[in-house]
Motif scaffolding. Structure first.
Motif, PDB file in Angstrom:
ATOM      1  N   ILE A 160       0.971  -1.290   0.158  1.00 34.69           N
ATOM      2  CA  ILE A 160      -0.077   0.193   0.217  1.00 34.69           C
ATOM      3  C   ILE A 160       0.943   1.152   0.001  1.00 34.69           C
ATOM      4  N   GLY A 161       2.193   1.206  -0.080  1.00 31.61           N
ATOM      5  CA  GLY A 161       2.884   2.433   0.111  1.00 31.61           C
ATOM      6  C   GLY A 161       2.683   3.168   1.063  1.00 31.61           C
ATOM      7  N   LEU A 162       3.094   4.726   0.979  1.00 27.50           N
ATOM      8  CA  LEU A 162       2.955   5.507   2.109  1.00 27.50           C
ATOM      9  C   LEU A 162       2.108   6.765   1.540  1.00 27.50           C
ATOM     10  N   GLY A 163       0.981   6.694   1.997  1.00 26.58           N
ATOM     11  CA  GLY A 163       0.129   7.991   1.445  1.00 26.58           C
ATOM     12  C   GLY A 163       0.096   9.337   2.088  1.00 26.58           C
ATOM     13  N   GLY A 164       0.543   9.217   3.407  1.00 22.26           N
ATOM     14  CA  GLY A 164       0.726  10.373   4.253  1.00 22.26           C
ATOM     15  C   GLY A 164       2.011  11.156   4.140  1.00 22.26           C
ATOM     16  N   VAL A 165       2.053  12.452   4.199  1.00 21.99           N
ATOM     17  CA  VAL A 165       3.348  13.429   4.192  1.00 21.99           C
ATOM     18  C   VAL A 165       3.426  13.902   5.489  1.00 21.99           C
ATOM     19  N   ASN A 166       4.728  14.032   5.907  1.00 21.26           N
ATOM     20  CA  ASN A 166       5.071  14.523   7.134  1.00 21.26           C
ATOM     21  C   ASN A 166       4.894  16.200   7.115  1.00 21.26           C
ATOM     22  N   ALA A 167       4.452  16.562   8.328  1.00 24.96           N
ATOM     23  CA  ALA A 167       4.392  18.014   8.386  1.00 24.96           C
ATOM     24  C   ALA A 167       5.530  18.861   8.467  1.00 24.96           C
ATOM     25  N   LEU A 168       5.803  19.860   8.419  1.00 17.40           N
ATOM     26  CA  LEU A 168       7.027  20.800   8.451  1.00 17.40           C
ATOM     27  C   LEU A 168       7.303  21.135   9.952  1.00 17.40           C
ATOM     28  N   ARG A 169       6.087  21.221  10.682  1.00 19.70           N
ATOM     29  CA  ARG A 169       6.069  21.704  12.056  1.00 19.70           C
ATOM     30  C   ARG A 169       6.600  23.063  12.234  1.00 19.70           C
ATOM     31  N   ALA A 170       6.287  23.945  11.305  1.00 21.88           N
ATOM     32  CA  ALA A 170       6.654  25.200  11.232  1.00 21.88           C
ATOM     33  C   ALA A 170       5.484  26.063  11.322  1.00 21.88           C
TER      34      ALA A 170
ATOM     35  N   VAL B  67       6.040  26.702  -2.098  1.00 23.88           N
ATOM     36  CA  VAL B  67       6.496  25.916  -1.203  1.00 23.88           C
ATOM     37  C   VAL B  67       6.244  24.520  -1.486  1.00 23.88           C
ATOM     38  N   PHE B  68       7.216  23.610  -1.584  1.00 24.56           N
ATOM     39  CA  PHE B  68       6.890  22.256  -1.752  1.00 24.56           C
ATOM     40  C   PHE B  68       7.300  21.494  -0.361  1.00 24.56           C
ATOM     41  N   LYS B  69       6.835  20.778   0.347  1.00 25.39           N
ATOM     42  CA  LYS B  69       7.239  19.984   1.493  1.00 25.39           C
ATOM     43  C   LYS B  69       7.662  18.573   0.803  1.00 25.39           C
ATOM     44  N   ALA B  70       8.791  18.285   1.172  1.00 27.11           N
ATOM     45  CA  ALA B  70       9.342  16.932   0.631  1.00 27.11           C
ATOM     46  C   ALA B  70      10.298  16.402   1.705  1.00 27.11           C
ATOM     47  N   ILE B  71       9.682  16.192   2.909  1.00 25.32           N
ATOM     48  CA  ILE B  71      10.354  15.767   4.224  1.00 25.32           C
ATOM     49  C   ILE B  71       9.939  14.381   4.674  1.00 25.32           C
ATOM     50  N   GLY B  72       9.485  13.541   3.627  1.00 25.46           N
ATOM     51  CA  GLY B  72       9.390  12.034   4.012  1.00 25.46           C
ATOM     52  C   GLY B  72       7.616  11.830   4.076  1.00 25.46           C
ATOM     53  N   GLN B  73       7.451  10.465   3.870  1.00 25.76           N
ATOM     54  CA  GLN B  73       5.844  10.176   3.699  1.00 25.76           C
ATOM     55  C   GLN B  73       5.607   9.182   5.002  1.00 25.76           C
ATOM     56  N   THR B  74       4.499   9.020   5.095  1.00 18.54           N
ATOM     57  CA  THR B  74       3.986   8.036   6.439  1.00 18.54           C
ATOM     58  C   THR B  74       2.925   7.157   5.856  1.00 18.54           C
ATOM     59  N   LEU B  75       2.576   6.283   6.535  1.00 21.77           N
ATOM     60  CA  LEU B  75       1.421   5.481   6.339  1.00 21.77           C
ATOM     61  C   LEU B  75       0.268   6.180   6.493  1.00 21.77           C
ATOM     62  N   ASP B  76      -0.635   6.259   5.805  1.00 21.15           N
ATOM     63  CA  ASP B  76      -2.279   6.984   5.669  1.00 21.15           C
ATOM     64  C   ASP B  76      -3.210   5.958   6.261  1.00 21.15           C
ATOM     65  N   GLY B  77      -3.209   6.031   7.691  1.00 27.85           N
ATOM     66  CA  GLY B  77      -4.137   5.110   8.155  1.00 27.85           C
ATOM     67  C   GLY B  77      -3.605   3.715   8.351  1.00 27.85           C
ATOM     68  N   LEU B  78      -4.109   2.961   9.293  1.00 30.95           N
ATOM     69  CA  LEU B  78      -3.492   1.616   9.556  1.00 30.95           C
ATOM     70  C   LEU B  78      -4.584   0.542   9.583  1.00 30.95           C
ATOM     71  N   PRO B  79      -4.577  -0.519   8.564  1.00 29.99           N
ATOM     72  CA  PRO B  79      -5.426  -1.461   8.648  1.00 29.99           C
ATOM     73  C   PRO B  79      -5.389  -2.065   9.859  1.00 29.99           C
ATOM     74  N   GLU B  80      -6.841  -2.642  10.320  1.00 29.59           N
ATOM     75  CA  GLU B  80      -7.201  -3.290  11.377  1.00 29.59           C
ATOM     76  C   GLU B  80      -6.165  -4.577  11.652  1.00 29.59           C
ATOM     77  N   GLY B  81      -5.699  -4.814  13.085  1.00 29.05           N
ATOM     78  CA  GLY B  81      -5.126  -5.974  12.793  1.00 29.05           C
ATOM     79  C   GLY B  81      -3.424  -5.955  12.553  1.00 29.05           C
ATOM     80  N   LEU B  82      -2.927  -4.721  12.392  1.00 30.02           N
ATOM     81  CA  LEU B  82      -1.348  -4.559  11.944  1.00 30.02           C
ATOM     82  C   LEU B  82      -0.878  -3.717  13.202  1.00 30.02           C
ATOM     83  N   GLY B  83       0.341  -3.848  13.488  1.00 30.75           N
ATOM     84  CA  GLY B  83       1.011  -2.949  14.243  1.00 30.75           C
ATOM     85  C   GLY B  83       2.137  -2.156  13.563  1.00 30.75           C
ATOM     86  N   THR B  84       2.819  -1.292  14.323  1.00 27.50           N
ATOM     87  CA  THR B  84       3.620  -0.512  13.296  1.00 27.50           C
ATOM     88  C   THR B  84       5.089  -0.551  14.116  1.00 27.50           C
ATOM     89  N   ASP B  85       6.144  -0.552  13.445  1.00 27.72           N
ATOM     90  CA  ASP B  85       7.428  -0.266  13.899  1.00 27.72           C
ATOM     91  C   ASP B  85       8.232   0.945  13.233  1.00 27.72           C
TER      92      ASP B  85
END
Length: 439
Positions: free
Chosen positions: A236-246, A375-393
């Motif tokens: 499923i790849g990584l659908g989310g994008v990290n925020a700048l937190r700025a 301005v383009f944010k290109a600081i990494g992507q994250t999982l966009d939602g986690l299917p049930e029954g799965l954990g993350t590391d």
């Protein structure tokens, strides 16, 4: 579109159509037959070839180059596809300069490796142009597998499973298959609709049903798929994008680089795609480079990549960094975003210089500002939602339930590379086949 044409400073048509066509033409022209044979003759055909070890899919590189040298590029393509079914795209987008070509004996001896990537493209393009698909499905096993995600990992998994005789259903949330090959790479790296042509070619194996517009968690559940199919593969790849937190990152004109690249990839008339006059890209990976270079090619006057750490820490290869600077992109390192300034729309981005010490990365207290209307944010992507029954590391999928496998960028072993995703999808298919058949 990523930004409305009404956003101040972000407008379409900064360059005439002829200039855009030239800028977005194939940036690495293919070899012709004579050039390929000359390039192949440089290979030492090493017995313990380090290039094979450096390839995530372990293609027998000396063998396929020898096959080109002896005038059988179709056989060379089969050698490639046996290990990497998306060998055509990988020949175009792989960072060969840090993988197989960096390990080449010629590179160590002369500083000029064998052109493995271009030779791979020559072989696969030659065979595809002739309509060759050198694989035949095994007898039907009666087993059914769901593959979630039609990116490189999912497609590689689906093809290998179909090859073994299983029935495969591929579920893709977007309108087209291909994943990052279709939506996430610079347009000049894959021209003339090659990503879709390669998918169409791959599907010739048979036994694969593709369903687009189907999203995990919205239209289907992991629990339901596990009940309906004998096995499930998640790519499923990584659908989310990290925020700048700025402060001010929600201002008009600030967008995700991945969305900009996707818009550009799907745009049929580049003169309609808005781009700023002064573009700032925040990040240090391939997405940052692709967004920055393409902004320049669209007609932006100034384009700057800003990365928070030292330049050697950038995940974009040195080759790609030099390609960016050659295109007119400035790279500023050791600087992190502090605030996005403007009255509604972005006008400037404020950065703080950074220093890396025993306590990690810290701002030095000295700041500067860059003029920006986009301005383009290109600081990494994250999982966009986690299917049930799965954990993350570390933000990636882990702790898979029974009957479920995963591969590609959504997993811990993912490296944001097409070739690595292909290897993981292929290997997962072999593991699924073994589990389903006991072989």
């Amino acid at each position: 579109m990523t930004n409305s044409p009404l956003t101040p400073g972000i407008v379409p048509g900064r360059l005439p159509a002829a200039a855009l066509a030239e800028n977005f033409a194939d940036h690495t022209p293919p070899l012709d037959g004579h050039e390929a044979r000359v390039a192949a003759d440089r290979c030492y055909f090493c017995h313990d070839a380090p290039c094979i070890t450096a390839c995530p899919t372990a293609i027998d590189i000396p063998l396929f180059i020898r096959q080109i040298a002896t005038g059988t590029p179709e056989a060379a393509a089969t050698t490639i596809w046996t290990q990497n079914i998306l060998g055509g795209m990988c020949a175009r987008v792989c960072p060969t300069e840090t993988l197989c070509e960096e390990a080449c004996v010629r590179e160590a001896a002369e500083g000029k490796p064998v052109e493995i990537g271009r030779l791979q493209r020559f072989a696969t393009d030659t065979a595809m142009t002739k309509g060759l698909h050198p694989f035949t499905r095994a007898a039907a096993t009666g087993k059914r597998v769901a593959v979630v995600g039609a990116g490189p990992a999912g497609l590689a998994c689906a093809h290998r499973l179909a090859l073994h005789g299983h029935e495969v259903t591929v579920l893709e949330r977007r309108a087209k298959p291909g994943g990052l090959n279709e939506y996430g790479i610079a347009s000049y790296k894959s021209t003339n609709g090659f990503a879709q042509a390669e998918v169409d070619w791959l599907m010739q194996i048979g036994g694969i049903t593709l369903k687009t517009g189907v999203e995990l968690g919205r239209d289907v559940t992991l629990q339901g798929l596990s009940a309906d199919f004998d096995a499930v593969f998640l790519g499923i790849g990584l659908g989310g994008v990290n925020a700048l937190r700025a402060e001010g990152e929600d201002r008009q004109g600030v967008a995700n680089a991945v969305d900009f690249i996707a818009d550009l990839r799907q745009c049929t008339d580049l003169s309609t795609l808005p781009v700023g006059r002064d573009v700032v890209v925040i990040g240090g990976g391939m997405t940052a480079v692709d967004a920055a270079v393409q902004s320049k090619l669209l007609g932006a006057e100034t384009v700057t990549i800003v990365y928070r750490r030292a330049q050697h820490r950038m995940s974009a290869s040195r080759y790609e960094q030099e390609h960016a600077t050659a295109a007119g992109v400035r790279i500023i390192c050791n600087a992190m975003p502090v605030a996005v300034h403007g009255n509604g729309a972005v006008r400037e981005v404020e950065f703080a210089y950074t220093a890396e010490g025993a306590d990690g990365l810290k701002p030095t207290g000295e700041t500067f500002r860059l003029k920006a209307d986009q301005v383009f944010k290109a600081i990494g992507q994250t999982l966009d939602g986690l299917p049930e029954g799965l954990g993350t590391d570390a933000g990636k999928i882990s702790d898979l339930p029974p009957k479920v496998w995963a591969g590609g960028d959504c997993t811990g072993g993912g490296e944001d590379l097409t070739v690595t995703a292909v290897a993981q999808g292929r290997d997962a298919a072999e593991a699924i086949h073994a589990a389903l058949t006991g072989k």
